[in-house]
Design a protein around this motif. Structure first.
Motif, mmCIF file in Angstrom:
data_model
loop_
_atom_site.group_PDB
_atom_site.id
_atom_site.type_symbol
_atom_site.label_atom_id
_atom_site.label_comp_id
_atom_site.label_asym_id
_atom_site.label_seq_id
_atom_site.Cartn_x
_atom_site.Cartn_y
_atom_site.Cartn_z
ATOM 1 N N SER A 127 -13.269 -78.383 9.009
ATOM 2 C CA SER A 127 -12.314 -77.269 9.013
ATOM 3 C C SER A 127 -10.877 -77.777 9.088
ATOM 4 C CB SER A 127 -12.603 -76.340 10.189
ATOM 5 O OG SER A 127 -11.651 -75.294 10.253
ATOM 6 N N GLU A 131 -7.820 -77.555 6.262
ATOM 7 C CA GLU A 131 -6.489 -77.044 6.608
ATOM 8 C C GLU A 131 -5.411 -78.038 6.188
ATOM 9 O OE1 GLU A 131 -5.388 -74.252 7.860
ATOM 10 O OE2 GLU A 131 -7.247 -73.217 8.426
ATOM 11 N N PRO A 136 -8.152 -73.851 3.197
ATOM 12 C CA PRO A 136 -8.964 -73.198 4.231
ATOM 13 C C PRO A 136 -9.966 -72.232 3.598
ATOM 14 C CG PRO A 136 -6.778 -72.197 4.104
ATOM 15 C CD PRO A 136 -6.743 -73.411 3.212
#
Length: 374
Positions: A127, A131, A136
């Protein structure tokens, strides 16, 4: 006088020491000596077959030097396999797994680690990696559903998730169109500054290297010709090869008539006398070339008077409109053809020229760079 204490200088993150690589009778890299600094963006620049990719592969651990040493963090790693080095590589064609989604592609390296990381730790790092590359919520996406630029970001995320000390980039933007390539260059620069990881890029695109790098290593025939900042290489090339490879330049051949430690004068075809600065020692009678960048030459309809100005009568051969500049190919009966780059503002004063027009090409005395023949 150099007051730098070598013992207090930071240890290079990577280093070549007399590194050579042969493939049978073919010399791919010859006596490379280079220290790569922590946190810098370094580019290997040169034509195909110059040894730049071989140098990158020796850093990655995919090739072993025939002689000499490769060091990482001060330790010789000649025979250390690639998977045991704190180095990751982004390949030209990304090498993503088409049967895996984005998240699984990115986490692939993490899932090979031993002891195994928890599922929650892997998901969290995936994750954060997404980002970082501004993708995302792309984890479930299939690779074949993504654009070339998005696939490149996935390849970057996969490399960055392992937290390498050194990130190697093997012409990663070669498959992108011009606009997307420029966007990704900016993305890479921003990412490198944000993360502080040392980036080493291999490219044959001089514009890419000049715009992105802290330092550039120019290679030819397996050897390092010169290493320096983009400005140093552009303004102070050591020889004609570097001057010709970094940016555009006009070369007028002749022989040195007068030389000092900082400047020289040479006589070119037709008795044209050109003076300029030097980057290496020259001697009277030596064959040399005067390097003059196209933007250093002005194009006017009337001769420009002045003791400090050199001028040639020319005819316009061709013109290329580049937006903020116009590039003219001009011809002098004695010197031959050369390029002139005219800013739009200057054209507003003089007016544009058309093929066949007569004009005067002028530059200030001492502007040229006098270089010895390679």
């Amino acid at each position: 006088m150099n007051n730098t204490d070598p013992e207090t200088e930071p240890l290079p993150i990577a280093e070549f020491r007399g590194t050579t690589k042969h493939f049978g009778d073919v010399v791919a890299a010859e006596d490379l000596n280079l220290a790569i600094r922590k946190g810098e963006f370094l580019s290997f620049l040169g034509p195909s077959g110059c040894g730049k990719t071989t140098a990158l592969r020796m850093l990655a651990g995919f090739e072993t030097p025939t002689k000499g040493e490769v060091l990482l963090d001060g330790q010789v790693v000649n025979h250390l396999p690639a998977h045991k080095r704190a180095v990751n590589m982004v390949f030209q064609h990304y090498a993503l797994f088409p049967h895996l989604n984005v998240a699984d592609n990115i986490s692939y390296g993490l899932r090979q680690q031993r002891p195994k990381l928890s599922v929650a730790e892997v998901a969290d790092r995936v994750s954060k990696a997404l980002e970082t590359v501004r993708l995302p919520d792309f984890g479930p996406r299939r690779i074949w559903e993504m654009s070339g630029g998005q696939q490149q970001r996935v390849a970057l995320a996969r490399a960055l998730i392992n937290r390498p000390k050194l990130l190697l980039l093997d012409e990663p933007m070669a498959a992108l169109d011009r606009k997307l390539r420029r966007d990704m260059q900016i993305e890479l620069q921003t990412l490198q500054r944000k993360l502080g990881i040392t980036f080493v890029l291999v490219t044959h695109d001089q514009e890419e290297a000049l715009s992105m790098s802290d330092r550039i290593c120019i290679m030819r025939g397996g050897r390092i010709m010169q290493t320096g900042s983009p400005r140093e290489l552009y303004d102070r090339p050591r020889n004609r090869y570097v001057a010709d490879f970094v940016g555009k330049s006009n070369f007028f051949d002749g022989r040195v008539t007068k030389a000092s430690a900082t400047s020289a004068t040479m006589e070119a075809a037709g008795g044209l006398v050109i003076s300029g600065t030097v980057t290496a020692e020259l001697a009277p009678g030596q064959a040399a070339s005067a390097s003059l960048r196209p933007e250093q030459i002005a194009l006017t309809r009337k001769p420009v008077e002045g003791d400090q100005t050199l001028g040639l009568q020319v005819q316009i051969v061709n013109r290329i409109f580049l937006g903020e500049h116009t590039e003219y190919l001009v011809r002098n009966d004695v010197i031959g053809e050369f390029l002139v780059l005219v800013p739009r503002q200057a054209e507003a004063t003089e007016g544009s020229f058309e093929p066949g027009d007569a004009a005067h090409a002028t530059w200030r005395a001492g502007t040229a760079l006098i270089l010895g023949k390679d």
